[in-house]
Design an enzyme around this catalytic site. Structure first.
Site, PDB file in Angstrom:
ATOM      1  N   SER A 115      -6.740 -52.293  81.536  1.00 40.74           N
ATOM      2  CA  SER A 115      -5.768 -51.209  81.665  1.00 40.74           C
ATOM      3  C   SER A 115      -5.080 -51.248  83.040  1.00 40.74           C
ATOM      4  CB  SER A 115      -6.438 -49.863  81.388  1.00 40.74           C
ATOM      5  OG  SER A 115      -5.473 -48.857  81.199  1.00 40.74           O
ATOM      6  N   HIS A 155      -3.016 -49.926  75.739  1.00 38.93           N
ATOM      7  CA  HIS A 155      -3.235 -48.776  74.839  1.00 38.93           C
ATOM      8  C   HIS A 155      -2.022 -48.509  73.933  1.00 38.93           C
ATOM      9  CE1 HIS A 155      -6.562 -48.146  77.566  1.00 38.93           C
ATOM     10  NE2 HIS A 155      -5.740 -47.896  78.564  1.00 38.93           N
TER      11      HIS A 155
END
Length: 199
Positions: A115, A155
């Site tokens: 991320s 995501h």
């Protein structure tokens, strides 16, 4: 240059299990230290240990340059957790860990970015500001990462980031954005990169 970039390491880390077994990993949770939810840090730590990696955990925002240098040099793999991308890039530069990282990667070490840890590899991370707020004490004049020539959007279409990832992809259509969901990862080996996913 070898990188494994993902949205959620504990979901895809087994894809590179062979490269992590019995390896020394510098585990850097810095991006997450001011975040409200940090479950992904614990799940990543658990998977590394299950695979058989030997972890040395280090927060680059709190350690001396010499300590960071020593940990990076002694590790086989350098891993950055998710969290706030702007806080992470700020601390990388403040500590000098950004140059240490580039040097170790030039020597062939694998970097894993989850991320925020994947986002900070882009030429600039300005595109992610709708997902990550800049800290009040952010001290950088630019948002450059400069490890890869594309922009990871983690995501993608995954709750709670479905709307914001759609918006970022639409607004920055001029950038070479690579959207990945929580079950995908990007493997970069020198100039070659490919997206892989688990079934």
């Amino acid at each position: 240059m070898k990188l494994f970039l993902c949205s959620h390491f504990s979901s895809v880390g087994n894809l590179i299990k062979e490269e992590l077994e019995n390896k020394k990993v510098a585990f850097i949770p810095t991006a997450s230290i001011h975040e409200g939810y940090t479950g992904y840090v614990g799940s990543a730590r658990k998977l590394f240990k299950k695979i058989g990696s030997i972890l040395t955990e280090i927060d680059i925002s709190k350690e001396e340059y010499s300590t960071i240098k020593s940990v990076f040099e002694e590790s086989d793999v350098i891993y950055f957790t998710g969290g706030n991308s702007f806080f992470l890039i700020d601390q990388l530069r403040k500590s000098g860990a950004d140059e240490l990282l580039k040097r170790e990667m030039t020597n062939g070490k694998l970097m894993i970015g989850e991320s925020a840890g994947a986002i900070i590899c882009a030429s600039t991370i300005t595109y992610i500001e709708q997902m990550d707020e800049k800290p009040e004490d952010y001290s950088q004049e630019d948002d450059k990462g400069n490890l890869v020539d594309f922009y990871v959007l983690p995501h993608y279409l995954t709750a709670p980031f479905k709307k914001v990832t759609e918006k970022i992809l639409a607004e920055f259509s001029d950038l070479n954005i690579c959207p990945i969901n929580n079950h995908q990862a990007i493997i970069v080996n020198d100039k070659f990169s490919k997206v892989i996913c688990i079934d």
